[in-house]
Design a protein around this motif. Structure first.
Motif, PDB file in Angstrom:
ATOM      1  N   GLN A  68       4.584  -6.072  13.870  1.00 43.60           N
ATOM      2  CA  GLN A  68       4.467  -5.504  15.209  1.00 43.60           C
ATOM      3  C   GLN A  68       3.559  -4.277  15.211  1.00 43.60           C
ATOM      4  N   VAL A  69       3.736  -3.435  14.207  1.00 43.80           N
ATOM      5  CA  VAL A  69       2.929  -2.223  14.106  1.00 43.80           C
ATOM      6  C   VAL A  69       1.454  -2.578  13.899  1.00 43.80           C
ATOM      7  N   GLY A  70       1.201  -3.581  13.034  1.00 46.30           N
ATOM      8  CA  GLY A  70      -0.173  -3.995  12.787  1.00 46.30           C
ATOM      9  C   GLY A  70      -0.835  -4.545  14.029  1.00 46.30           C
ATOM     10  N   PHE A  71      -0.107  -5.343  14.804  1.00 49.81           N
ATOM     11  CA  PHE A  71      -0.659  -5.893  16.045  1.00 49.81           C
ATOM     12  C   PHE A  71      -0.987  -4.776  17.020  1.00 49.81           C
ATOM     13  N   ALA A  72      -0.089  -3.784  17.137  1.00 52.72           N
ATOM     14  CA  ALA A  72      -0.335  -2.654  18.041  1.00 52.72           C
ATOM     15  C   ALA A  72      -1.549  -1.852  17.596  1.00 52.72           C
ATOM     16  N   ALA A  73      -1.708  -1.672  16.279  1.00 50.88           N
ATOM     17  CA  ALA A  73      -2.859  -0.917  15.765  1.00 50.88           C
ATOM     18  C   ALA A  73      -4.165  -1.619  16.114  1.00 50.88           C
ATOM     19  N   ARG A  74      -4.230  -2.924  15.884  1.00 46.90           N
ATOM     20  CA  ARG A  74      -5.454  -3.660  16.176  1.00 46.90           C
ATOM     21  C   ARG A  74      -5.773  -3.650  17.677  1.00 46.90           C
ATOM     22  N   ARG A  75      -4.757  -3.824  18.482  1.00 45.07           N
ATOM     23  CA  ARG A  75      -4.987  -3.883  19.935  1.00 45.07           C
ATOM     24  C   ARG A  75      -5.503  -2.545  20.450  1.00 45.07           C
ATOM     25  N   TRP A 118      -3.630   1.157   8.047  1.00 44.49           N
ATOM     26  CA  TRP A 118      -3.260   1.780   6.778  1.00 44.49           C
ATOM     27  C   TRP A 118      -2.345   2.979   7.011  1.00 44.49           C
ATOM     28  N   GLN A 119      -2.708   3.796   8.013  1.00 45.85           N
ATOM     29  CA  GLN A 119      -1.933   5.006   8.255  1.00 45.85           C
ATOM     30  C   GLN A 119      -0.539   4.684   8.780  1.00 45.85           C
ATOM     31  N   LEU A 120      -0.456   3.776   9.736  1.00 48.31           N
ATOM     32  CA  LEU A 120       0.861   3.428  10.287  1.00 48.31           C
ATOM     33  C   LEU A 120       1.735   2.756   9.240  1.00 48.31           C
ATOM     34  N   ARG A 121       1.122   1.937   8.392  1.00 45.84           N
ATOM     35  CA  ARG A 121       1.901   1.293   7.334  1.00 45.84           C
ATOM     36  C   ARG A 121       2.439   2.328   6.345  1.00 45.84           C
ATOM     37  N   ALA A 122       1.605   3.315   6.023  1.00 46.41           N
ATOM     38  CA  ALA A 122       2.049   4.366   5.108  1.00 46.41           C
ATOM     39  C   ALA A 122       3.214   5.140   5.704  1.00 46.41           C
ATOM     40  N   TRP A 123       3.112   5.479   6.993  1.00 49.92           N
ATOM     41  CA  TRP A 123       4.205   6.208   7.632  1.00 49.92           C
ATOM     42  C   TRP A 123       5.462   5.333   7.736  1.00 49.92           C
ATOM     43  N   THR A 124       5.304   4.071   8.113  1.00 50.18           N
ATOM     44  CA  THR A 124       6.460   3.197   8.299  1.00 50.18           C
ATOM     45  C   THR A 124       7.197   2.958   6.984  1.00 50.18           C
ATOM     46  N   GLU A 171      -3.017   2.303  -1.269  1.00 48.31           N
ATOM     47  CA  GLU A 171      -3.567   3.590  -1.675  1.00 48.31           C
ATOM     48  C   GLU A 171      -3.261   4.656  -0.628  1.00 48.31           C
ATOM     49  N   THR A 172      -3.379   4.291   0.647  1.00 48.69           N
ATOM     50  CA  THR A 172      -3.066   5.243   1.717  1.00 48.69           C
ATOM     51  C   THR A 172      -1.612   5.666   1.654  1.00 48.69           C
ATOM     52  N   ARG A 173      -0.727   4.713   1.393  1.00 51.64           N
ATOM     53  CA  ARG A 173       0.703   5.032   1.318  1.00 51.64           C
ATOM     54  C   ARG A 173       0.991   5.982   0.155  1.00 51.64           C
ATOM     55  N   ALA A 181       1.322   9.244  16.169  1.00 53.20           N
ATOM     56  CA  ALA A 181       2.438   8.303  16.307  1.00 53.20           C
ATOM     57  C   ALA A 181       3.726   9.079  16.577  1.00 53.20           C
ATOM     58  N   GLU A 182       4.490   8.593  17.544  1.00 53.36           N
ATOM     59  CA  GLU A 182       5.780   9.212  17.878  1.00 53.36           C
ATOM     60  C   GLU A 182       6.913   8.261  17.516  1.00 53.36           C
ATOM     61  N   ALA A 183       7.896   8.780  16.805  1.00 58.28           N
ATOM     62  CA  ALA A 183       9.038   7.977  16.373  1.00 58.28           C
ATOM     63  C   ALA A 183      10.139   8.017  17.416  1.00 58.28           C
ATOM     64  N   ALA A 184      11.055   7.053  17.320  1.00 58.81           N
ATOM     65  CA  ALA A 184      12.171   6.995  18.258  1.00 58.81           C
ATOM     66  C   ALA A 184      13.032   8.245  18.161  1.00 58.81           C
ATOM     67  N   GLY A 185      13.068   8.874  16.996  1.00 58.84           N
ATOM     68  CA  GLY A 185      13.866  10.088  16.822  1.00 58.84           C
ATOM     69  C   GLY A 185      13.202  11.336  17.359  1.00 58.84           C
ATOM     70  N   GLY A 186      12.010  11.207  17.950  1.00 58.30           N
ATOM     71  CA  GLY A 186      11.327  12.360  18.525  1.00 58.30           C
ATOM     72  C   GLY A 186      10.295  12.996  17.614  1.00 58.30           C
TER      73      GLY A 186
END
Length: 440
Positions: free
Chosen positions: A198-205, A257-263, A27-29, A228-233
């Protein structure tokens, strides 16, 4: 079928219906494009849950030249993404929420209190408190607001005071405290994170680190900005809001949820290189849920109950409410969770002469438990508990119960018996004594 109907009832009406588990991350995505469209006009939005957001409008109204113009611009931006979207404009979030619920498709309030005064008392969404208000003859928020606040607070405590404030149109956005920079947490990654795991683990931590840091200061956040900052800046940010202070689990879910939607929508091209969580609206008063919020927690609880009922059977999850009767077991009406209560066989309003006097037993066994009692001229003297005899230190009764002759019931007497081991409600039928209730 209608919204809120129990799944079992809906499936009985439409056996071919397909039941799906709720997917908050999905739903967030899907809601992300709507948020992006609104943020093109107003830089800040606060997400309560996908489909429900608050937008501070003061600066944007001055920039665009009025509330009507701004709402039209927002509606135009999201019209193709969210058909049927509704908008409410008010001074406070409670009035804005119900203005949006009442809008078709837009409702701009000139006077929050006048609008709220016409709403039914049930909008407070606190069943027990609402039932009491109705019993007192209060059917609208206006009727509640007309009562003296001191009297409401004295009678109903903090929930009543909060209800009176909302009914009076005094609800306001929480004014954020100044957050010291060291209360935000941030983590950078040498290798960009591209896999969802990897993103999920970082979010929880990081969510756990933030809650642990705030707990040292004995506070918890109502709002958290996810950056969140992407590799492209490219840097993306989003503010999540919750009625109750976030704990580590709830915050980790929102960040995930938010990081998954962005990814998944390529919002962080090249992978995630930096993640920052910044808290706001800190609370040191513990959990005090709003009267119209907490919907996500309610949905989660209902899902758990539904899962339990599916595994253990429809009779494994029950609801209870008081009804009339003389014996403790008769004074509770049961029904399956998710079903409406039938009309009570024994009305609560009837006098019920001869009922067991208060207080009621705290434990009523499903079947009477037989008990050995020694009597001396109708007075209980000793009770056998397991292998020992306990003297009776106090007793009350008897309350004579004439059996229903048409059901072949015998006449019996009820006694309250107290020993050093506890207090019991006992039924004496002929020469047999059984325990029908245990007092706390």
């Amino acid at each position: 079928m209608k919204l809120g109907m129990a799944r079992r009832t809906a499936e009985a009406l439409c056996p071919s219906a397909l039941s799906l588990e709720r997917d908050p991350a999905g739903e967030t995505r899907r809601f992300e494009p709507v948020l992006d469209a609104i943020e093109n006009l107003i830089p800040r939005v606060e997400v309560v849950e996908p489909g429900w957001i608050f937008v501070p409008m003061d600066g944007a109204v001055r920039y665009y030249g009025g509330e009507e113009v701004l709402v039209e611009r927002v509606a135009g931006e999201v019209g193709g993404l969210a058909p049927g979207a509704r908008f409410g404009v008010a001074d406070g979030p409670f009035a804005a929420y119900w203005a949006a619920r009442s809008a078709d498709p837009t409702l701009i309030l000139e006077d929050d209190r006048d609008f709220l005064s016409r709403l039914d008392i049930s909008v407070l969404a606190t069943d027990e408190l609402v039932a009491t208000f109705r019993w007192l003859g209060l059917t609208t928020l206006g009727g509640l607001a007309a009562l003296p606040r001191a009297a409401v607070a004295s009678r109903f405590g903090t929930p009543g005071l909060e209800a009176h404030r909302l009914a009076s149109g005094e609800d306001r956005m929480v004014v954020p405290r100044r957050i010291p920079p060291d209360l935000a947490v941030e983590q950078s990654f040498e290798e960009p994170l591209q896999l969802l795991e990897q993103v999920g683990f970082a979010a929880r931590r990081l969510a756990g680190l933030l809650i642990e840091l705030l707990s040292r200061h004995r506070v918890a956040p109502h709002r958290v900005e996810v950056e969140a900052e992407a590799a492209g800046g490219i840097t993306r940010s989003r503010v999540w809001r919750n009625a109750e202070p976030f704990d580590d689990r709830a915050l980790a879910e929102r960040v995930w949820w938010q990081l998954r939607a962005w990814t998944e929508s390529d919002g962080v091209p090249g992978g995630l290189v930096r993640l920052k969580l910044s808290p706001a609206d800190l609370s040191d008063e513990g959990y005090q849920p709003g009267l119209f919020e907490g919907m996500a927690a309610r949905v989660e609880a209902e899902r758990a109950l539904e899962r339990t009922r599916t595994i253990l059977g429809p009779d494994s999850v029950l609801r209870a409410r008081p009804q009339g009767g003389r014996d403790p077991a008769e004074r509770v009406q049961w029904t399956r969770w998710g079903e409406e209560f039938p009309e009570p066989v024994r009305p609560l309003s009837s006098p019920w002469p001869g009922k067991v006097p208060d207080p009621s037993p705290s434990l009523v066994p499903p079947r009477p438990q037989y008990l050995d009692v020694e009597w001396d001229g109708g007075i209980p003297t000793r009770v056998r508990l397991a292998s020992r005899w306990e003297p009776v230190v106090a007793w009350a009764g008897p309350w004579r119960r004439l059996g229903r002759w048409w059901a072949e019931e015998e006449t019996s007497d009820l006694y309250q018996i107290v020993t050093s081991a506890g207090a019991m409600l006992c039924r004496v039928t002929g020469d047999r004594t059984s325990v029908v209730g245990v007092y706390d």
